[in-house]
Motif scaffolding. Structure first.
Motif, PDB file in Angstrom:
ATOM      1  N   GLY A 252      26.707 -36.221  19.911  1.00 45.90           N
ATOM      2  CA  GLY A 252      26.166 -34.905  19.578  1.00 45.90           C
ATOM      3  C   GLY A 252      25.044 -34.490  20.508  1.00 45.90           C
ATOM      4  O   GLY A 252      24.957 -33.324  20.919  1.00 45.90           O
ATOM      5  N   VAL A 253      24.173 -35.439  20.864  1.00 46.47           N
ATOM      6  CA  VAL A 253      23.083 -35.157  21.819  1.00 46.47           C
ATOM      7  C   VAL A 253      23.671 -34.693  23.144  1.00 46.47           C
ATOM      8  O   VAL A 253      23.214 -33.716  23.757  1.00 46.47           O
ATOM      9  CB  VAL A 253      22.206 -36.410  22.029  1.00 46.47           C
ATOM     10  CG1 VAL A 253      21.214 -36.191  23.169  1.00 46.47           C
ATOM     11  CG2 VAL A 253      21.473 -36.780  20.743  1.00 46.47           C
TER      12      VAL A 253
ATOM     13  N   LEU B  10      29.110 -32.582  15.158  1.00 45.91           N
ATOM     14  CA  LEU B  10      29.441 -32.880  16.561  1.00 45.91           C
ATOM     15  C   LEU B  10      30.420 -31.851  17.098  1.00 45.91           C
ATOM     16  O   LEU B  10      30.251 -31.330  18.209  1.00 45.91           O
ATOM     17  CB  LEU B  10      30.033 -34.288  16.672  1.00 45.91           C
ATOM     18  CG  LEU B  10      30.730 -34.632  18.004  1.00 45.91           C
ATOM     19  CD1 LEU B  10      29.749 -34.564  19.173  1.00 45.91           C
ATOM     20  CD2 LEU B  10      31.386 -36.013  17.945  1.00 45.91           C
ATOM     21  N   GLU B  11      31.444 -31.525  16.320  1.00 42.30           N
ATOM     22  CA  GLU B  11      32.460 -30.580  16.792  1.00 42.30           C
ATOM     23  C   GLU B  11      31.879 -29.183  16.990  1.00 42.30           C
ATOM     24  O   GLU B  11      32.281 -28.472  17.911  1.00 42.30           O
ATOM     25  CB  GLU B  11      33.627 -30.555  15.799  1.00 42.30           C
ATOM     26  CG  GLU B  11      34.427 -31.856  15.814  1.00 42.30           C
ATOM     27  CD  GLU B  11      35.542 -31.889  14.773  1.00 42.30           C
ATOM     28  OE1 GLU B  11      36.442 -32.738  14.922  1.00 42.30           O
ATOM     29  OE2 GLU B  11      35.506 -31.070  13.831  1.00 42.30           O
TER      30      GLU B  11
ATOM     31  N   ALA C 141      40.555 -32.318  19.670  1.00 40.88           N
ATOM     32  CA  ALA C 141      41.451 -33.256  18.973  1.00 40.88           C
ATOM     33  C   ALA C 141      41.247 -34.680  19.492  1.00 40.88           C
ATOM     34  O   ALA C 141      41.246 -35.648  18.719  1.00 40.88           O
ATOM     35  CB  ALA C 141      42.904 -32.813  19.157  1.00 40.88           C
ATOM     36  N   GLN C 142      41.061 -34.809  20.800  1.00 44.11           N
ATOM     37  CA  GLN C 142      40.780 -36.130  21.396  1.00 44.11           C
ATOM     38  C   GLN C 142      39.458 -36.686  20.862  1.00 44.11           C
ATOM     39  O   GLN C 142      39.330 -37.884  20.593  1.00 44.11           O
ATOM     40  CB  GLN C 142      40.687 -36.014  22.922  1.00 44.11           C
ATOM     41  CG  GLN C 142      42.009 -35.908  23.638  1.00 44.11           C
ATOM     42  CD  GLN C 142      41.791 -35.893  25.152  1.00 44.11           C
ATOM     43  OE1 GLN C 142      41.108 -35.023  25.685  1.00 44.11           O
ATOM     44  NE2 GLN C 142      42.346 -36.862  25.834  1.00 44.11           N
ATOM     45  N   LEU C 143      38.489 -35.780  20.703  1.00 45.15           N
ATOM     46  CA  LEU C 143      37.171 -36.178  20.205  1.00 45.15           C
ATOM     47  C   LEU C 143      37.289 -36.727  18.778  1.00 45.15           C
ATOM     48  O   LEU C 143      36.702 -37.759  18.443  1.00 45.15           O
ATOM     49  CB  LEU C 143      36.237 -34.969  20.239  1.00 45.15           C
ATOM     50  CG  LEU C 143      34.735 -35.229  20.390  1.00 45.15           C
ATOM     51  CD1 LEU C 143      34.437 -36.008  21.648  1.00 45.15           C
ATOM     52  CD2 LEU C 143      33.980 -33.900  20.398  1.00 45.15           C
ATOM     53  N   ARG C 144      38.084 -36.013  17.951  1.00 46.15           N
ATOM     54  CA  ARG C 144      38.264 -36.485  16.579  1.00 46.15           C
ATOM     55  C   ARG C 144      39.012 -37.814  16.566  1.00 46.15           C
ATOM     56  O   ARG C 144      38.716 -38.699  15.753  1.00 46.15           O
ATOM     57  CB  ARG C 144      39.013 -35.441  15.752  1.00 46.15           C
ATOM     58  CG  ARG C 144      39.112 -35.847  14.282  1.00 46.15           C
ATOM     59  CD  ARG C 144      39.651 -34.737  13.410  1.00 46.15           C
ATOM     60  NE  ARG C 144      38.718 -33.643  13.260  1.00 46.15           N
ATOM     61  CZ  ARG C 144      38.860 -32.665  12.348  1.00 46.15           C
ATOM     62  NH1 ARG C 144      39.890 -32.681  11.515  1.00 46.15           N
ATOM     63  NH2 ARG C 144      37.979 -31.685  12.271  1.00 46.15           N
ATOM     64  N   ARG C 145      39.967 -37.965  17.462  1.00 47.26           N
ATOM     65  CA  ARG C 145      40.699 -39.238  17.545  1.00 47.26           C
ATOM     66  C   ARG C 145      39.741 -40.376  17.925  1.00 47.26           C
ATOM     67  O   ARG C 145      39.833 -41.490  17.390  1.00 47.26           O
ATOM     68  CB  ARG C 145      41.828 -39.120  18.581  1.00 47.26           C
ATOM     69  CG  ARG C 145      42.623 -40.399  18.795  1.00 47.26           C
ATOM     70  CD  ARG C 145      43.320 -40.848  17.526  1.00 47.26           C
ATOM     71  NE  ARG C 145      43.918 -42.167  17.683  1.00 47.26           N
ATOM     72  CZ  ARG C 145      44.124 -43.014  16.689  1.00 47.26           C
ATOM     73  NH1 ARG C 145      43.778 -42.694  15.446  1.00 47.26           N
ATOM     74  NH2 ARG C 145      44.679 -44.182  16.914  1.00 47.26           N
ATOM     75  N   ALA C 146      38.800 -40.083  18.830  1.00 49.83           N
ATOM     76  CA  ALA C 146      37.816 -41.106  19.229  1.00 49.83           C
ATOM     77  C   ALA C 146      36.972 -41.521  18.026  1.00 49.83           C
ATOM     78  O   ALA C 146      36.667 -42.695  17.836  1.00 49.83           O
ATOM     79  CB  ALA C 146      36.917 -40.564  20.340  1.00 49.83           C
ATOM     80  N   TRP C 147      36.610 -40.518  17.179  1.00 51.45           N
ATOM     81  CA  TRP C 147      35.841 -40.849  15.975  1.00 51.45           C
ATOM     82  C   TRP C 147      36.654 -41.753  15.048  1.00 51.45           C
ATOM     83  O   TRP C 147      36.147 -42.732  14.496  1.00 51.45           O
ATOM     84  CB  TRP C 147      35.445 -39.563  15.241  1.00 51.45           C
ATOM     85  CG  TRP C 147      35.099 -39.812  13.800  1.00 51.45           C
ATOM     86  CD1 TRP C 147      34.058 -40.545  13.323  1.00 51.45           C
ATOM     87  CD2 TRP C 147      35.838 -39.369  12.657  1.00 51.45           C
ATOM     88  NE1 TRP C 147      34.087 -40.586  11.949  1.00 51.45           N
ATOM     89  CE2 TRP C 147      35.178 -39.867  11.517  1.00 51.45           C
ATOM     90  CE3 TRP C 147      36.991 -38.589  12.494  1.00 51.45           C
ATOM     91  CZ2 TRP C 147      35.633 -39.610  10.222  1.00 51.45           C
ATOM     92  CZ3 TRP C 147      37.433 -38.328  11.218  1.00 51.45           C
ATOM     93  CH2 TRP C 147      36.763 -38.840  10.090  1.00 51.45           C
ATOM     94  N   GLN C 148      37.959 -41.455  14.884  1.00 50.98           N
ATOM     95  CA  GLN C 148      38.809 -42.258  14.007  1.00 50.98           C
ATOM     96  C   GLN C 148      38.904 -43.698  14.507  1.00 50.98           C
ATOM     97  O   GLN C 148      38.777 -44.648  13.736  1.00 50.98           O
ATOM     98  CB  GLN C 148      40.209 -41.628  13.918  1.00 50.98           C
ATOM     99  CG  GLN C 148      40.220 -40.297  13.172  1.00 50.98           C
ATOM    100  CD  GLN C 148      41.545 -39.570  13.304  1.00 50.98           C
ATOM    101  OE1 GLN C 148      42.322 -39.836  14.228  1.00 50.98           O
ATOM    102  NE2 GLN C 148      41.800 -38.640  12.382  1.00 50.98           N
ATOM    103  N   VAL C 149      39.104 -43.852  15.829  1.00 54.09           N
ATOM    104  CA  VAL C 149      39.190 -45.189  16.415  1.00 54.09           C
ATOM    105  C   VAL C 149      37.856 -45.923  16.268  1.00 54.09           C
ATOM    106  O   VAL C 149      37.803 -47.094  15.878  1.00 54.09           O
ATOM    107  CB  VAL C 149      39.603 -45.106  17.904  1.00 54.09           C
ATOM    108  CG1 VAL C 149      39.483 -46.474  18.584  1.00 54.09           C
ATOM    109  CG2 VAL C 149      41.024 -44.573  18.036  1.00 54.09           C
TER     110      VAL C 149
END
Length: 723
Positions: free
Chosen positions: A73-74, A27-28, A40-48
């Motif tokens: 990702g799409v 995705l990144e 970084a926000q995107l990774r935080r969203a994945w963690q949440v």
């Protein structure tokens, strides 16, 4: 809770995943256009999201969080903004996990939370087999789209990933989901210009519905003969050489047909696989609009164009914002060569539609942008659904907009309007403005007078002639094709019917009250208001309309209003013989019996039928004897002196049975200024025949004139009016 998810979800932040799995890194990589802070926000969203979905599994056995990350990702591949990608990762959390709207607001902001909420509402819409439910769900989907287009983009990406991973579902579920995708989601993706998404949705649906057919066509595509591959390469080289000689910087791409597009063309056009495949397709991508036309000249110089196969979608873009030049060339191997020529920006918009150069704020881009067009389309749909009588009617109307094949016409001032294929001058009138459509009487097409039902073709100039007194006619619904026109006509007809019903109901109730020595004006206001409240009528007009439609008998309503214990029986008041005058234009409230076809000049009576209003019969109608058994339903009526319009009548004509007779009779009727609706032979032998002509006349005098003209024909031995 969605199928395939366990219920043992834990609250967010209870634990954070260790390491970063490959599906997140994928995705990144797709979202590499974002800044470091946004990633970084995107990774935080994945963690949440991972914490919220912990313990939940897909039917395939994978962790559930892999699905929303794949959906993001799409969207990343389409270049969507950070808020959309975060909302995609969290799109199932509010419904299926303990994560709340407020927590999402606190962590990621109000916009992300609203997007998640919007997708959650869409997820609750299930397109069941019951048509009404599906129509209502579709209506709600479009309402959600109107608030923020990114909601439907997340839903389309969600559906695309579900289609890619459909193998875990049962065969029945696969077919049902695939059919729904073809009927609803693929057309929406097409209407929003998202051709890459639309094409993949269609092909995946085809594979799920007809796996054997898909496999056969796919195998044929992959095993194209070497001769064809060499021919393709030869044409590509020659086109590229021709463009290079002209100094045009370009990208030349050979277009590959999908199994679905091939199957669809075979099915729709009755062609064989070889006939469909016997077409070479290329796309030429250049730097600017002038380069597009320069490239067109270069390819036409290389190969002769086929007559009538050139389309300019740059000057006149499609409704979804698509722009390109299309031409078909006569190739060196006897096979047509389809060429599309466009700029890099047009190519991006052609494939990604509203996702291209995404801008959330409406109007931030040029008014020609795909986003602006999509917003304008949805705003018009929302207006139409407010006027539609039901969800089914709305869905029926909007199908035209979802499957467009446009024609492009010009207003007198040179503005271009895009309309669906088979649109008429009346559709054009409503496209200009609803009031223009409602008052239209005729059109000028390319400066020549034409009826409103005239079908338009691209390039025509259209002007609408209006009259202040004109109103929509029910027959208009038979030939308009756009949802805007159909909705506006139905809405206006309903209003007119209500107005006529109120007027007729007023006359009928006043007549009944006169027999009780009263009238609406003389009724105590308090008594009238109490009666309306008791029977749940918001206004007096609603009661009057019900009287006209036969839901209240006039005498019954008059009795209740005047609080008489019973109607005076056996005696008639001085008003009882007063007749209600009709003009014939009381749409939806007064109808004319098909058994006797009354026309102005006939002695008539009215018979009150619940829900239908007053049905008018001739006094000499054979059925009148039966109606005498219900005198309370009789309505004393007569023709208004100002009656106008055309009325149905039927003539039985005895003629000689020989060639040319029918034409002579029809000509005589036409010369009498009468329209012929239908002709049928009732009896026929070697020498004579009996014809039944259904015609339209103004009154008895007009009918008599028609009959006189017919009797003058030497081939006619008798004419009589049918009872």
């Amino acid at each position: 809770m969605s199928p395939g998810r366990s219920a043992n979800a834990v609250p967010p932040h209870a634990s954070e995943p260790e390491g970063v799995p490959e599906y997140v890194r994928k995705l990144e990589r797709a979202a590499s256009y974002l800044s470091a802070e946004q990633l970084a926000q995107l990774r935080r969203a994945w963690q949440v999201g991972a914490a919220a979905h912990e313990g939940q599994l897909r039917k395939s056995g994978e962790a559930y969080i892999t699905h929303p990350v794949a959906v993001a990702g799409v969207l990343a591949e389409l270049g969507l903004d950070t808020e959309t990608l975060i909302a995609a990762i969290l799109h199932d959390t509010i419904e299926d996990t303990p994560l709340t709207h407020a927590e999402i607001v606190a962590e990621f902001g109000e916009t992300v939370a609203e997007l998640v909420e919007g997708v959650t509402k869409l997820d609750k819409l299930k397109f069941r087999d019951r048509q009404e439910a599906a129509a209502e769900s579709f209506r709600k989907m479009l309402l959600a789209m109107s608030r923020d287009l990114r909601v439907i983009m997340i839903k389309l990406a969600d559906r695309l990933h579900n289609m890619r991973t459909l193998g875990a579902q049962s065969p029945d579920a696969r077919r049902r989901i695939a059919r729904e995708t073809l009927d609803i989601y693929a057309p929406i993706a097409q209407r929003l210009g998202m051709n890459l998404v639309k094409s993949e949705l269609q092909d995946l649906s085809f594979r799920a519905m007809f796996p054997w057919r898909h496999a056969v066509i796919d195998k044929h595509i992959r095993s194209r003969p070497v001769v064809r591959r060499e021919a393709m390469a030869q044409i590509e080289v020659q086109l590229s050489q021709s463009l290079a000689k002209e100094g045009i910087d370009h990208r030349l791409i050979s277009r590959i047909k999908t199994p679905w597009s091939i199957y669809n063309k075979m099915h729709a056009e009755g062609k064989s696989f070889d006939q469909v495949m016997d077409v070479f397709g290329f796309r030429v991508v250049v730097g600017s609009v002038p380069d597009c036309y320069h490239a067109l000249g270069a390819v036409h110089a290389q190969y002769k164009p086929l007559d009538g196969r050139f389309r300019d979608f740059i000057a006149i873009p499609k409704a979804n914002g698509y722009q390109s030049l299309h031409t078909v060339l006569f190739g060196p191997y006897g096979s047509p060569i389809e060429v599309q020529i466009r700029t890099e920006e047009m190519d991006l918009i052609a494939e990604r539609g509203i996702a291209a150069h995404w801008s959330y704020k409406f109007g931030a881009e040029a008014p020609n942008s795909a986003q602006s067009r999509a917003h304008a389309w949805i705003v018009e749909l929302i207006e139409n659904q407010r006027a539609a009588g039901s969800s089914l009617e709305f869905l029926d109307n909007v199908k035209v907009d979802l499957f467009p094949d446009e024609v492009y016409v010009f207003t007198p001032k040179g503005k271009i309007l895009s309309l669906p294929r088979n649109s008429t001058a009346l559709d054009f009138a409503y496209a200009v403005h609803t009031d223009i459509g409602n008052r239209a009487v005729a059109a000028r097409v390319d400066k020549k007078l034409a009826p409103l039902r005239t079908k338009l073709v691209s390039g025509q100039s259209v002007e609408i002639i209006i009259a202040k007194s004109a109103t929509p006619k029910p027959q208009w619904l038979e030939f308009v094709v756009t949802s805007k026109a159909r909705t506006a006509i139905r809405h206006q007809l309903k209003q007119l019917e209500h107005e006529y019903a109120v007027q007729l109901g007023h006359r009928m109730l006043d007549s009944a009250l006169e027999e009780l020595d009263s009238s609406l004006e003389r009724l105590p206001q308090q008594r009238l208001e109490a009666f309306l409240a008791e029977h749940r009528y918001p206004r007096l007009e609603a009661l009057l309309a019900d009287v006209a439609l036969g839901n209240w008998m006039p005498a019954q309503a008059a009795q209740a209003l005047t609080a008489y214990a019973e109607l005076r029986s056996g005696s008639q008041s001085r008003h009882s013989q007063e007749k209600i005058l009709i003009t014939g234009s009381e749409r939806g409230v007064v109808s004319f019996a098909q058994c006797c076809l009354p026309i102005p000049g006939d002695e008539i009576m009215g018979y009150h039928t619940a829900g239908k209003g007053v049905v008018v019969h001739r006094l000499d109608c054979p059925n009148v004897a039966e109606f005498r058994k219900s005198p309370d339903r009789w309505v004393p009526i007569a023709w208004d002196p100002n009656v106008s319009g055309d009325f149905d009548a039927a003539l039985l004509i005895d003629v000689e049975n020989r060639t040319g007779v029918l034409a002579q009779v029809a000509a005589a009727v036409a010369q009498s200024q009468s329209n012929i609706d239908r002709v049928e032979y009732l009896e026929r032998d070697m020498h004579a025949a009996v014809l039944r002509f259904s015609i339209q006349v103004r009154d008895r005098n007009h009918l008599a004139e028609v009959m006189r003209r017919l009797r003058r024909l030497h081939v006619v031995s008798g004419v009589r009016r049918q009872l």
